[in-house]
Design a protein around this motif. Structure first.
Motif, PDB file in Angstrom:
ATOM      1  N   ARG A   1      90.562  37.931  42.429  1.00  0.00           N
ATOM      2  CA  ARG A   1      89.254  38.296  41.898  1.00  0.00           C
ATOM      3  C   ARG A   1      88.913  39.742  42.227  1.00  0.00           C
ATOM      4  N   LEU A   2      89.249  40.176  43.429  1.00  0.00           N
ATOM      5  CA  LEU A   2      88.926  41.533  43.866  1.00  0.00           C
ATOM      6  C   LEU A   2      90.190  42.375  43.939  1.00  0.00           C
ATOM      7  N   GLY A   3      90.292  43.362  43.084  1.00  0.00           N
ATOM      8  CA  GLY A   3      91.356  44.344  43.197  1.00  0.00           C
ATOM      9  C   GLY A   3      92.637  43.982  42.496  1.00  0.00           C
ATOM     10  N   LEU A   4      92.907  42.698  42.198  1.00  0.00           N
ATOM     11  CA  LEU A   4      94.131  42.328  41.519  1.00  0.00           C
ATOM     12  C   LEU A   4      93.854  41.875  40.091  1.00  0.00           C
ATOM     13  N   LEU A   5      92.689  42.211  39.560  1.00  0.00           N
ATOM     14  CA  LEU A   5      92.372  41.924  38.168  1.00  0.00           C
ATOM     15  C   LEU A   5      93.272  42.778  37.275  1.00  0.00           C
ATOM     16  N   GLU A   6      93.824  42.167  36.250  1.00  0.00           N
ATOM     17  CA  GLU A   6      94.745  42.872  35.368  1.00  0.00           C
ATOM     18  C   GLU A   6      94.017  43.974  34.589  1.00  0.00           C
ATOM     19  N   PRO A   7      94.634  45.137  34.451  1.00  0.00           N
ATOM     20  CA  PRO A   7      94.007  46.212  33.669  1.00  0.00           C
ATOM     21  C   PRO A   7      93.982  45.874  32.183  1.00  0.00           C
TER      22      PRO A   7
ATOM     23  N   LEU B   1      87.928  46.418  33.763  1.00  0.00           N
ATOM     24  CA  LEU B   1      87.796  47.854  33.520  1.00  0.00           C
ATOM     25  C   LEU B   1      87.380  48.592  34.794  1.00  0.00           C
ATOM     26  N   LEU B   2      86.357  48.071  35.468  1.00  0.00           N
ATOM     27  CA  LEU B   2      85.846  48.724  36.680  1.00  0.00           C
ATOM     28  C   LEU B   2      86.838  48.643  37.830  1.00  0.00           C
ATOM     29  N   ALA B   3      87.456  47.462  38.026  1.00  0.00           N
ATOM     30  CA  ALA B   3      88.347  47.262  39.162  1.00  0.00           C
ATOM     31  C   ALA B   3      89.574  48.154  39.094  1.00  0.00           C
ATOM     32  N   ASN B   4      89.996  48.508  37.888  1.00  0.00           N
ATOM     33  CA  ASN B   4      91.206  49.316  37.728  1.00  0.00           C
ATOM     34  C   ASN B   4      90.921  50.781  37.427  1.00  0.00           C
ATOM     35  N   GLY B   5      89.657  51.174  37.512  1.00  0.00           N
ATOM     36  CA  GLY B   5      89.304  52.569  37.324  1.00  0.00           C
ATOM     37  C   GLY B   5      89.591  53.093  35.931  1.00  0.00           C
ATOM     38  N   GLN B   6      89.503  52.212  34.934  1.00  0.00           N
ATOM     39  CA  GLN B   6      89.817  52.627  33.560  1.00  0.00           C
ATOM     40  C   GLN B   6      88.571  53.148  32.840  1.00  0.00           C
ATOM     41  N   TRP B   7      87.992  54.171  33.401  1.00  0.00           N
ATOM     42  CA  TRP B   7      86.773  54.735  32.837  1.00  0.00           C
ATOM     43  C   TRP B   7      86.619  56.183  33.294  1.00  0.00           C
ATOM     44  N   ARG B   8      85.736  56.892  32.604  1.00  0.00           N
ATOM     45  CA  ARG B   8      85.356  58.235  33.025  1.00  0.00           C
ATOM     46  C   ARG B   8      83.892  58.460  32.641  1.00  0.00           C
ATOM     47  N   ASP B   9      83.309  59.453  33.242  1.00  0.00           N
ATOM     48  CA  ASP B   9      81.930  59.841  32.941  1.00  0.00           C
ATOM     49  C   ASP B   9      80.950  58.674  33.121  1.00  0.00           C
ATOM     50  N   LEU B  10      80.994  58.052  34.300  1.00  0.00           N
ATOM     51  CA  LEU B  10      80.077  56.953  34.608  1.00  0.00           C
ATOM     52  C   LEU B  10      78.727  57.525  35.034  1.00  0.00           C
ATOM     53  N   ILE B  11      77.680  57.101  34.347  1.00  0.00           N
ATOM     54  CA  ILE B  11      76.335  57.548  34.705  1.00  0.00           C
ATOM     55  C   ILE B  11      75.395  56.353  34.717  1.00  0.00           C
ATOM     56  N   GLY B  12      74.378  56.418  35.560  1.00  0.00           N
ATOM     57  CA  GLY B  12      73.395  55.359  35.625  1.00  0.00           C
ATOM     58  C   GLY B  12      72.260  55.574  34.648  1.00  0.00           C
ATOM     59  N   GLU B  13      71.359  54.637  34.625  1.00  0.00           N
ATOM     60  CA  GLU B  13      70.199  54.742  33.752  1.00  0.00           C
ATOM     61  C   GLU B  13      69.433  56.028  34.069  1.00  0.00           C
TER      62      GLU B  13
END
Length: 217
Positions: free
Chosen positions: A127-133, A149-161
């Motif tokens: 569940r934590l860290g071994l989620l498939e990309p 997506l979040l667990a594998n760092g498959q993102w860029r330009d993350l911004i909050g509200e």
């Protein structure tokens, strides 16, 4: 804190390597568990199930107040296999604290306790860290897809509200705590993370494969 993930604890060499680490605190893939040494006590949290609420996780504490030897005697008696230790623990009657004189034939002053971890944010390695990309855009941005997506760092330009700073790990933990409340919505090239239909953050998905995970060192 980075928690190492080890494939198994099923031989003497594995246990020695585990105890030589700076922190004797690791996830084990099979059987899924969190294992740690606290002074003279061995603590094992059994993490059965890929989507376990930490409040349901069963935790065992084994040892003696003045010496680590009783815990090691049990490990040796179980042929250095974590699976054997857990199988023996699951057979015990825990109507109260156990002063064990029979567990797997070990005659020591070993004390064994069973309780619930009571940690909502505790989950299994799967569940934590071994989620498939992800390798492409999913048909539905449900909680599972967002977590991968979040667990594998498959993102860029993350911004909050309102362009506020936001922490990806904190978002992931919130998502895993209550997956039914989360959904993703893509708009104008960005993916919006909605909690109870309210946008909390947005990012740009990036489906490049992450670097191979380090399981032991």
């Amino acid at each position: 804190m980075l928690i190492r993930v080890l494939p198994a604890l099923d031989c003497r060499a594995h246990w020695i390597d585990f105890c030589r680490r700076d922190s004797s605190y690791c996830f084990i893939e099979s059987p899924q568990a969190l294992v740690e040494f606290q002074t003279s006590y061995l603590q094992i949290t059994h993490l059965a199930g890929a989507h376990l609420d930490g409040r349901q996780a069963v935790k065992y504490s084994l040892g003696a107040r003045y010496s680590v030897e009783p815990a090691w005697a049990l490990i040796r008696a179980c042929d250095w296999k974590l699976t054997t230790i857990l199988a023996g623990l699951e057979q015990l009657d825990f109507s109260g604290n156990v002063r064990d004189n029979s567990l797997l034939g070990v005659h020591t002053d070993l004390t064994v306790r069973k309780f619930f971890a009571k940690d909502r944010r505790l989950g299994s390695p799967s569940r934590l860290g071994l989620l498939e990309p992800l390798d492409c855009t999913p048909s539905i941005w449900n909680a599972d897809a967002l977590a991968r997506l979040l667990a594998n760092g498959q993102w860029r330009d993350l911004i909050g509200e309102s362009n506020a700073d936001v922490d990806a790990d904190a978002l992931l933990l919130q998502l895993l705590d209550g997956p039914a409340a989360w959904l993703g919505l893509e708009h104008s090239g960005r993916l919006y993370l909605l909690h109870r239909r309210r946008p909390l953050a947005s990012l740009i998905p990036d489906y490049r494969m992450p670097e191979p995970r380090l399981k032991s060192s």
